[in-house]
Write a protein that holds these residues in place. Structure first.
Motif, mmCIF file in Angstrom:
data_model
loop_
_atom_site.group_PDB
_atom_site.id
_atom_site.type_symbol
_atom_site.label_atom_id
_atom_site.label_comp_id
_atom_site.label_asym_id
_atom_site.label_seq_id
_atom_site.Cartn_x
_atom_site.Cartn_y
_atom_site.Cartn_z
ATOM 1 N N ILE A 175 -5.286 -16.905 -16.909
ATOM 2 C CA ILE A 175 -5.814 -15.888 -15.990
ATOM 3 C C ILE A 175 -6.259 -14.667 -16.782
ATOM 4 O O ILE A 175 -5.560 -14.215 -17.682
ATOM 5 C CB ILE A 175 -4.737 -15.454 -14.976
ATOM 6 N N ILE A 176 -7.425 -14.170 -16.417
ATOM 7 C CA ILE A 176 -7.910 -12.944 -17.069
ATOM 8 C C ILE A 176 -7.695 -11.770 -16.127
ATOM 9 O O ILE A 176 -7.943 -11.878 -14.935
ATOM 10 C CB ILE A 176 -9.419 -13.033 -17.348
ATOM 11 N N VAL A 177 -7.234 -10.674 -16.670
ATOM 12 C CA VAL A 177 -7.035 -9.490 -15.839
ATOM 13 C C VAL A 177 -7.845 -8.344 -16.422
ATOM 14 O O VAL A 177 -7.883 -8.163 -17.629
ATOM 15 C CB VAL A 177 -5.551 -9.071 -15.843
ATOM 16 N N ASN A 178 -8.441 -7.579 -15.557
ATOM 17 C CA ASN A 178 -9.151 -6.414 -16.072
ATOM 18 C C ASN A 178 -8.175 -5.277 -16.290
ATOM 19 O O ASN A 178 -7.468 -4.871 -15.378
ATOM 20 C CB ASN A 178 -10.233 -5.970 -15.094
ATOM 21 N N VAL A 179 -8.094 -4.787 -17.500
ATOM 22 C CA VAL A 179 -7.125 -3.723 -17.770
ATOM 23 C C VAL A 179 -7.835 -2.417 -18.040
ATOM 24 O O VAL A 179 -8.895 -2.373 -18.633
ATOM 25 C CB VAL A 179 -6.226 -4.078 -18.973
ATOM 26 N N ALA A 180 -7.183 -1.366 -17.616
ATOM 27 C CA ALA A 180 -7.745 -0.040 -17.839
ATOM 28 C C ALA A 180 -7.640 0.307 -19.311
ATOM 29 O O ALA A 180 -6.842 -0.243 -20.049
ATOM 30 C CB ALA A 180 -6.992 0.981 -16.996
ATOM 31 N N GLY A 181 -8.469 1.252 -19.740
ATOM 32 C CA GLY A 181 -8.527 1.586 -21.159
ATOM 33 C C GLY A 181 -7.216 2.022 -21.753
ATOM 34 O O GLY A 181 -6.878 1.660 -22.873
ATOM 35 N N GLY A 182 -6.438 2.778 -21.012
ATOM 36 C CA GLY A 182 -5.250 3.337 -21.642
ATOM 37 C C GLY A 182 -4.014 2.488 -21.505
ATOM 38 O O GLY A 182 -2.913 2.890 -21.868
#
Lengths: 288, 420, 312
Positions: free
Chosen positions: C138-145
């Motif tokens: 599964i791919i998750v979109n992660v925030a930059g920080g």
């Protein structure tokens, strides 16, 4: 569903199981005598396969012939391995011994695999074109029948060694009751070293035979070790016949599962079986 | 005893902590030559164009793509011999440098090392690793850091439908991979049935999906479809099923090592279709199966020296780079695919005329780039962005040599079916 | 039990760790996150192993459960809080479930049984494609920080686990566990319920391993069956824990740092020889524990009650 495929599956299951069985017997013996789970067992198989492959490529000699040269070589390798590496760790105190054996055998396996992947940086296998044999509707790979023959012969030889020779008697005595055996004059260290040699040689033979069945990748060592480990747990640690029976059972169940179930689950079958058996057997503590 | 061991402990702990800090702070302490990324009115004299990526120098993919770092270096040397790539923003040619790390054929390692390329090596553009499996997680890394990622051997749909503007690849989706092969089969008009065996990972699944679409269009009936888990070593079950179904063509949608194992076991067990089709007809496969055994097997390649296209810098330059890197196309057919990545990057920089990442990304969308295998532009459709246009063409092993057999304009041999 | 020296060292470590993200690249933060994840798993393994002698090789099961649950939740756009809560519930559920199975096992069977659990979990993760994304994961979109927030949380958790391990050791609970190691049969005649103790400590360890899994997904941005149940996450923490001997609380941390940093240095400098060098490292550690006597004798590395464990 006709009968023919079922019979073919059965035959293949036995054959595959038989090959793993050789390696399993080797590890079983080693465990039986020294209580060592040699994590480098599979790596030896891969190394033997690699060495044989290189020799075959370079000289064009027949695989069986090369095997007869390489397997005794690995007997020596196993013997030396025990003397140089394992022996020292066996003398540690109980807790550190287990840790050291894990680290040491694992480390050795890593080193061995690394060397193999540098010498042969790709998957390798050997091919001999044999026409498949047909019995009526059933077509069987001639190669695998030959392999079965080799496994059978080896098992007979092993049986002879374990039950008819001096070494075999000493081995069984030591497995049964190490202290008494030593009191009777059996050199524990020597028996251990010989057993390591024998076990490693068996693993080497297994690896060489695998060259014919599928292509070996340099980092296959550890998965092979895990599989063999599962087999000897199933068959009873230290029992030769048990290991052989377990490996054949596993080979058959995997082949059948692969055919009837979604093949995705076939790999899991052996694990489920393992889990169940372990649970059932959990009452049995290790001897010694 | 107490005080000396206390001392030793303190020393060791302090040493560990200090070395950790030093290693961590080092990149900040060393003045970076290329600290600025935005175009400046007075460009620095020492600006070097940095391209970064990973390759499987070790691990399960190393036999297929582990030597490509030599190709990258050879290319960089060639470019630098001409003075570099011309960047109009700087008004002159700038030298290139390619930085490659070993991703060990592992996705987690690759993710971390691309993070290193971006934040420590401060590269201008990323070139993708080998295989879709490793490339999929990198899309987020590139997007998050606003840096263009030019993928190479990665054509699986999950890469391009994440909605990122920053990813581009020269090849078309792998679902389109078998199209030209089926064109050929249709034209020959003799095969009637087909059976599939595919490994359950992006490449296998993708090619299988494509095969299932194009086979019926070519007039073939699918009589068997077998998906095997990754890491399967014994294909007996699938082989028995295929023997029962007895299709004319057996299509092996698997990566080279698995395909080789399959074909080897299939032949041993008496599976005799009129043709084996193995998309990954590479040296690793051919050697494992044996040259004799591989005779008349068909596959698909992206490039051979018979191909007529010129590419950005010409076919000659590519062949020289390969020679310099000690790689032959026969051994490593995917080298060409990685070379497309270099061509796309080079063309983009020179045509858009800047090293600004956002401008490059915007410019790429509209470019049409000639590569050694034909023209590339990037397609957007539905959720998909950045998909390329290059497809492989069918080849066949004929008496020890791999020969292009389709399309008729470029072929060098005749498609032999059924296999004798 | 805290002397001035302990406090100074702890403060120094704390300050350094806090400062690192500010002065280094995101790559270093990534690297340290990876190391801390392994450290958490290693400490969690040691929690059970050091005092009871039982090798719980199944620590990657809660890790994977946490990683997958979190990824699953996020990919369905649940809020972060909900995702965390659900993941923790999943972790507790699965560790209780596996605890029931394996608590009856003794000795080597415990190790093998837990290992089988991992392999089974990996197979499940691979096969239940609709839940886990199969091979691709599964791919998750992660925030930059997110790598940075993960960093601090991981550091905090490591500190907590360290202190917890020390507290358990000092307590009567720890005493009971050590008696299990000494002789389980005798211990049970004294009224010590081995099973209950084993399960409790297993669940505690699993919780930490599981949260490590959650964090791993959050900063890596993806989860696959290989990354959560694979050989590296299953065996590396074990190796790191026993590398220097399990006698002390901090030993696993040092083992983790040595192996992970060495590994990264090898990967970036001599790629083809990484495994080779690691193998040599392991063999040396196996054969020459005596060189670590210096560390062994030091007061800092004794467990906090001031008593060196019986095996040394």
């Amino acid at each position: 569903m006709t009968l023919a495929p079922l019979l073919e599956l059965l035959i293949f299951g036995i054959l595959l199981g038989g090959i793993y069985g050789l390696s399993a017997i080797g590890l079983s013996l080693i465990f039986g005598i020294a209580r060592v789970l040699n994590l480098a067992h599979g790596a030896f198989a891969v190394l033997a396969a690699a060495v044989s492959f290189v020799v075959i490529q370079a000289t064009g000699l027949n695989l069986l012939f090369v095997a007869m040269l390489v397997v005794p070589l690995f007997f020596v390798a196993g013997y030396v391995y025990e003397i140089l590496l394992i022996h020292r760790m066996l003398s540690f105190n109980r807790e550190r011994r287990i840790e050291a054996l894990i680290l040491g055998t694992l480390g050795f396996g890593l080193v061995t695999e690394s060397i193999v992947s540098i010498i042969i940086p790709r998957n390798f296998g050997v091919n001999y074109q044999f026409l498949p044999i047909s019995f009526g509707e059933i077509t069987v790979s001639t190669l695998r029948l030959l392999l079965l023959a080799v496994v059978a012969i080896t098992t007979v030889i092993l049986h002879f060694i374990v039950y008819k020779t001096w070494y075999g008697k000493a081995l069984r005595a030591t497995i049964d009751d190490a202290e008494t055996a030593q009191l009777m004059g059996i050199n524990f260290d020597r028996i251990t070293s010989i057993t390591f040699g024998l076990g490693t040689a068996l693993s080497a033979l297994g690896g060489i035979l695998l060259l014919l069945v599928f292509n070996i990748s340099p980092n296959m060592g550890f998965p092979i070790t895990l599989k063999v480990l599962a087999i000897i747990i199933l068959g009873g640690l230290g029992s030769i016949l048990g290991s052989l029976a377990a490996s054949i059972a596993l080979g058959i169940s995997e082949t059948f599962a692969g055919f009837f179930l979604d093949t995705a689950w076939s790999n899991s079958i052996s694990l489920v079986v393992l889990l169940v058996v372990v649970l059932i057997k959990s009452e049995g503590l290790l001897r010694r | 005893m107490q005080s000396s061991s206390k001392l030793v402990t303190s020393v060791i702990v302090t040493a560990l902590v200090v070395s950790l800090v030093w290693y961590a702070a080092l990149p900040m302490l060393v003045p970076s030559k290329t600290a600025q990324e935005a175009p400046v009115t007075t460009p620095e004299q020492s600006r070097v164009i940095k391209i970064g990526g990973t390759l499987p120098l070790s691990g399960q993919f190393s036999p297929v793509a582990g030597t490509f770092n030599r190709l990258y270096d050879a290319w960089a040397t060639q470019i630098n011999e001409r003075g570099g790539l011309y960047v109009s923003e700087y008004g002159k040619r700038l030298p290139v440098k390619v930085i490659v790390y070993d991703d060990q054929s592992d996705a987690t390692t690759a993710t971390r090392l691309y993070e290193k390329l971006i934040s420590e090596d401060k590269v201008d553009v990323l070139i993708g690793p080998y295989s879709s499996t490793l490339t999929v997680p990198l899309v987020a890394v590139a997007t998050r850091n606003s840096i263009p990622l030019i993928a190479t051997s990665a054509g699986a749909p999950p890469i391009f439908n994440q909605g990122s503007d920053w990813v581009f690849v020269g090849i078309d989706l792998i679902t389109n991979w078998p199209k030209t092969y089926f064109d050929m089969v249709k034209a020959k008009g003799q095969a009637k049935t087909i059976g599939f065996v595919a490994t359950d990972e992006p490449f296998g699944q993708g090619v299988l999906a494509g095969g299932k679409t194009f086979a019926p269009q070519a007039g073939l009936t699918i009589t068997s479809e077998n998906i095997v888990p990754v890491g399967t070593k014994d294909f007996t079950a699938a082989i028995i099923k295929l023997k029962e179904a007895n299709p004319d063509i057996v299509f092996v949608a698997a990566l080279a090592p698995d395909a080789a194992t399959f074909v080897k076991q299939a032949k041993e067990q008496g599976l005799k279709p009129r043709e084996f089709h193995v998309p990954q007809l590479v040296k690793g496969f051919i050697e494992s199966v044996g040259v004799d055994s591989a005779n008349y097997i068909t596959g698909e390649w992206y490039w051979t020296d018979d191909v007529l296209y010129g590419g950005v810098w010409g076919k000659e330059m590519f062949m020289q780079a390969m020679a310099k890197a000690g790689i032959t196309n026969v051994d490593y057919p995917w080298a060409a695919v990685h070379y497309y990545g270099l061509e796309i990057i080079g063309a983009a920089i020179e045509r858009v005329g800047t090293l600004d990442k956002a401008k490059l990304k915007d410019g790429l969308k509209n470019l049409s780039i000639p590569t050694i295998s034909g023209e590339v532009h990037f397609k957007s459709f539905g959720n998909f962005k950045g998909v390329g246009t290059l497809v492989p063409f069918p080849v066949q092993m004929q008496n020890g040599k791999v020969v292009v057999v389709w399309p008729s304009e470029t072929k060098k041999g005749d498609y032999t079916y059924p296999s004798p | 039990m805290k002397t001035a020296e302990d406090i100074v060292i702890a403060a120094l470590a704390l300050a350094t760790m806090s400062a690192v993200p500010f002065v280094s690249s995101s790559y270093i933060v990534f690297l340290l996150n990876g190391i801390m994840v392994l450290a958490l798993c290693s400490l969690s393994f040691n929690l059970v192993y050091a005092d009871t002698g039982y090798m719980n090789l199944g620590n990657s099961v809660p890790f994977g459960v946490g990683a997958y649950a979190f990824a699953f939740a996020l990919s369905h756009n649940w809020s972060a809080t909900l995702a965390v809560v659900v993941s923790i519930l999943a972790i507790l559920f699965f560790s209780a479930l596996s605890g029931i199975f394996i608590v009856r096992l003794k000795g080597a069977y415990y190790a093998i049984g837990t290992l089988a659990l991992v392999l089974f979990a990996q197979a499940l993760a691979y096969n239940l494609g609709w839940l886990t994304g199969g091979y691709q994961g599964i791919i998750v979109n992660v925030a930059g920080g997110s790598a940075y927030s993960a960093y601090y949380i991981l550091a905090f958790l490591n500190a907590v686990l360290l202190l917890l391990t020390a507290a358990i050791r000092k307590s009567s609970f720890g005493y009971r566990m050590r008696s299990i190691k000494g002789n389980e049969i005798v211990a049970s005649t004294l009224g010590i319920n081995a099973a209950v103790n084993k399960v409790i400590v297993l669940i505690i360890g699993s919780l930490f391993a599981g949260i490590a899994g959650i964090l791993s997904t959050s900063y890596n941005g993806f989860v696959t069956s290989e990354s959560s149940f694979g050989i590296s996450i299953t065996f590396l923490p074990v190796i790191m824990a026993i590398l220097l001997g399990s006698f002390s609380i901090v030993a696993p941390l040092i083992g983790v740092t040595i192996v992970a940093l060495a590994s990264e240095i090898f990967v970036t400098t001599i790629p083809q020889l990484t495994d080779f060098m690691l193998g040599i490292l392991l063999i040396l550690a196996a054969l020459y524990p005596k060189n670590l006597i210096v560390l062994k004798n030091s007061r800092f590395l004794k467990n906090k009650s001031g008593v060196r464990s019986a095996s040394s």
